[in-house]
Design a protein around this motif. Structure first.
Motif, PDB file in Angstrom:
ATOM      1  N   ARG A 232       0.832  -1.217   0.000  1.00  9.71           N
ATOM      2  CA  ARG A 232       0.000   0.000   0.000  1.00  9.71           C
ATOM      3  C   ARG A 232       0.862   1.262   0.000  1.00  9.71           C
ATOM      4  NH1 ARG A 232      -2.815  -2.972   3.954  1.00  9.71           N
ATOM      5  NH2 ARG A 232      -4.720  -3.850   3.113  1.00  9.71           N
ATOM      6  N   PHE A 233       1.870   1.269   0.856  1.00  8.06           N
ATOM      7  CA  PHE A 233       2.767   2.423   0.919  1.00  8.06           C
ATOM      8  C   PHE A 233       3.461   2.634  -0.421  1.00  8.06           C
ATOM      9  CE2 PHE A 233       7.073   4.050   1.435  1.00  8.06           C
ATOM     10  CZ  PHE A 233       6.806   5.291   1.975  1.00  8.06           C
ATOM     11  N   THR A 234       3.933   1.568  -1.016  1.00  6.71           N
ATOM     12  CA  THR A 234       4.647   1.666  -2.290  1.00  6.71           C
ATOM     13  C   THR A 234       3.744   2.194  -3.384  1.00  6.71           C
ATOM     14  OG1 THR A 234       6.099  -0.142  -1.626  1.00  6.71           O
ATOM     15  CG2 THR A 234       6.001   0.373  -3.971  1.00  6.71           C
ATOM     16  N   VAL A 235       2.528   1.711  -3.457  1.00  7.86           N
ATOM     17  CA  VAL A 235       1.592   2.192  -4.474  1.00  7.86           C
ATOM     18  C   VAL A 235       1.323   3.683  -4.273  1.00  7.86           C
ATOM     19  CG1 VAL A 235      -0.781   1.993  -5.327  1.00  7.86           C
ATOM     20  CG2 VAL A 235       0.585  -0.068  -4.946  1.00  7.86           C
ATOM     21  N   ARG A 236       1.157   4.119  -3.024  1.00  2.00           N
ATOM     22  CA  ARG A 236       0.974   5.551  -2.749  1.00  2.00           C
ATOM     23  C   ARG A 236       2.205   6.366  -3.147  1.00  2.00           C
ATOM     24  NH1 ARG A 236      -0.156   5.088   2.836  1.00  2.00           N
ATOM     25  NH2 ARG A 236      -1.682   3.465   2.726  1.00  2.00           N
ATOM     26  N   LEU A 237       3.380   5.863  -2.819  1.00  2.00           N
ATOM     27  CA  LEU A 237       4.626   6.540  -3.180  1.00  2.00           C
ATOM     28  C   LEU A 237       4.737   6.680  -4.696  1.00  2.00           C
ATOM     29  CD1 LEU A 237       7.497   7.619  -2.447  1.00  2.00           C
ATOM     30  CD2 LEU A 237       8.279   5.248  -2.703  1.00  2.00           C
ATOM     31  N   VAL A 238       4.430   5.618  -5.408  1.00  3.52           N
ATOM     32  CA  VAL A 238       4.518   5.633  -6.869  1.00  3.52           C
ATOM     33  C   VAL A 238       3.516   6.622  -7.459  1.00  3.52           C
ATOM     34  CG1 VAL A 238       4.055   4.221  -8.914  1.00  3.52           C
ATOM     35  CG2 VAL A 238       5.528   3.350  -7.097  1.00  3.52           C
ATOM     36  N   LYS A 239       2.331   6.688  -6.884  1.00  4.77           N
ATOM     37  CA  LYS A 239       1.336   7.654  -7.373  1.00  4.77           C
ATOM     38  C   LYS A 239       1.853   9.082  -7.239  1.00  4.77           C
ATOM     39  CE  LYS A 239      -2.886   5.052  -6.415  1.00  4.77           C
ATOM     40  NZ  LYS A 239      -4.109   5.013  -5.601  1.00  4.77           N
ATOM     41  N   HIS A 240       2.403   9.408  -6.071  1.00  2.66           N
ATOM     42  CA  HIS A 240       2.890  10.765  -5.847  1.00  2.66           C
ATOM     43  C   HIS A 240       4.130  11.068  -6.691  1.00  2.66           C
ATOM     44  CE1 HIS A 240      -0.111  11.613  -2.919  1.00  2.66           C
ATOM     45  NE2 HIS A 240       0.281  10.629  -2.126  1.00  2.66           N
ATOM     46  N   ALA A 241       5.000  10.098  -6.824  1.00  5.62           N
ATOM     47  CA  ALA A 241       6.162  10.290  -7.700  1.00  5.62           C
ATOM     48  C   ALA A 241       5.709  10.464  -9.144  1.00  5.62           C
ATOM     49  CB  ALA A 241       7.112   9.100  -7.578  1.00  5.62           C
TER      50      ALA A 241
ATOM     51  N   SER B 102      -1.792   3.413 -17.967  1.00  7.24           N
ATOM     52  CA  SER B 102      -1.236   2.918 -16.704  1.00  7.24           C
ATOM     53  C   SER B 102      -1.922   3.538 -15.498  1.00  7.24           C
ATOM     54  CB  SER B 102       0.272   3.171 -16.651  1.00  7.24           C
ATOM     55  OG  SER B 102       0.553   4.543 -16.511  1.00  7.24           O
ATOM     56  N   VAL B 103      -2.414   4.775 -15.646  1.00  3.88           N
ATOM     57  CA  VAL B 103      -3.143   5.413 -14.544  1.00  3.88           C
ATOM     58  C   VAL B 103      -4.411   4.618 -14.229  1.00  3.88           C
ATOM     59  CG1 VAL B 103      -4.501   7.456 -13.916  1.00  3.88           C
ATOM     60  CG2 VAL B 103      -2.213   7.723 -14.873  1.00  3.88           C
ATOM     61  N   PHE B 104      -5.151   4.238 -15.271  1.00  2.00           N
ATOM     62  CA  PHE B 104      -6.353   3.437 -15.060  1.00  2.00           C
ATOM     63  C   PHE B 104      -6.000   2.057 -14.523  1.00  2.00           C
ATOM     64  CE2 PHE B 104      -7.959   6.522 -18.214  1.00  2.00           C
ATOM     65  CZ  PHE B 104      -8.998   7.034 -17.459  1.00  2.00           C
ATOM     66  N   PHE B 105      -4.918   1.495 -15.034  1.00  2.98           N
ATOM     67  CA  PHE B 105      -4.487   0.185 -14.558  1.00  2.98           C
ATOM     68  C   PHE B 105      -4.119   0.246 -13.079  1.00  2.98           C
ATOM     69  CE2 PHE B 105      -1.203  -2.953 -13.683  1.00  2.98           C
ATOM     70  CZ  PHE B 105      -1.853  -4.116 -14.081  1.00  2.98           C
ATOM     71  N   LEU B 106      -3.341   1.270 -12.693  1.00  3.21           N
ATOM     72  CA  LEU B 106      -2.913   1.394 -11.300  1.00  3.21           C
ATOM     73  C   LEU B 106      -4.111   1.554 -10.368  1.00  3.21           C
ATOM     74  CD1 LEU B 106      -0.490   1.608  -9.363  1.00  3.21           C
ATOM     75  CD2 LEU B 106      -0.518   4.062  -9.742  1.00  3.21           C
ATOM     76  N   ALA B 107      -5.104   2.318 -10.820  1.00  3.69           N
ATOM     77  CA  ALA B 107      -6.284   2.554  -9.992  1.00  3.69           C
ATOM     78  C   ALA B 107      -7.103   1.283  -9.792  1.00  3.69           C
ATOM     79  CB  ALA B 107      -7.155   3.639 -10.624  1.00  3.69           C
TER      80      ALA B 107
ATOM     81  N   THR C 110       1.692  -6.509 -10.405  1.00  2.81           N
ATOM     82  CA  THR C 110       2.988  -5.864 -10.203  1.00  2.81           C
ATOM     83  C   THR C 110       3.841  -5.978 -11.465  1.00  2.81           C
ATOM     84  OG1 THR C 110       2.887  -6.362  -7.846  1.00  2.81           O
ATOM     85  CG2 THR C 110       5.048  -5.798  -8.747  1.00  2.81           C
ATOM     86  N   TRP C 111       3.900  -7.162 -12.032  1.00  2.00           N
ATOM     87  CA  TRP C 111       4.674  -7.363 -13.267  1.00  2.00           C
ATOM     88  C   TRP C 111       4.103  -6.547 -14.422  1.00  2.00           C
ATOM     89  CZ3 TRP C 111       9.384  -8.731 -14.064  1.00  2.00           C
ATOM     90  CH2 TRP C 111      10.015  -9.624 -13.204  1.00  2.00           C
TER      91      TRP C 111
END
Length: 146
Positions: free
Chosen positions: A49-58, A92-97, A125-126
């Motif tokens: 969860r933290f990593t996904v949030r970090l990646v979103k902000h980055a 990728s934005v839609f995929f990540l969401a 993840t892959w």
């Protein structure tokens, strides 16, 4: 202006590293989820969860700095590799969401097959990592697509 452009380029590259790098760490963590006890699984999921949030902000920083680089530099919005990068980025934005949050939510619902959810998490993840690497390739190689 040259110094400012280089500084923004540095921010852009750094945010690309922060957008891609953490996913390489998540692959072995996803594999460790399989045999972990419940409390350890919760800790691993918190890392996800933290990593996904970090990646979103980055990613926000990456997009903002990229837009500034285009506005300040000699590339235009009609450049083929920029159009292709934006297309992959929007996908990728839609995929990540849709890829990670539903798995996180359903992971602890009763009756869920956790091994199947872990497999979905690893697959997501892959796939996301591949999308990020395609965008990185487009930005580094800057191919003439048409």
């Amino acid at each position: 202006m040259d110094t400012l452009y280089r500084f923004i380029l540095y921010i852009h590259v750094g945010s690309a590293v922060l957008s891609i790098g953490p996913f390489f760490v998540l692959i072995p963590i996803a594999k460790k989820l399989r045999g972990a006890e419940h409390e350890v699984q919760l800790a691993y999921l918190d890392i996800f969860r933290f990593t996904v949030r970090l990646v979103k902000h980055a990613g926000h920083l990456l997009v903002g700095s990229g837009a500034l680089l285009i506005a300040m530099g000699h590339w235009t919005w009609k450049t083929p590799w920029i159009i292709a990068t934006l297309a992959v980025m929007f996908g990728s934005v839609f995929f990540l969401a849709r890829a990670f949050t539903p798995i996180f939510r359903s992971f602890h619902e009763p009756g869920q097959n956790q091994q199947q959810l872990i497999q979905k998490l690893l697959k997501s993840t892959w796939l996301y990592l591949i999308l990020l690497m395609v965008m990185l390739w487009l930005m580094v190689v800057k191919p003439s697509l048409w």
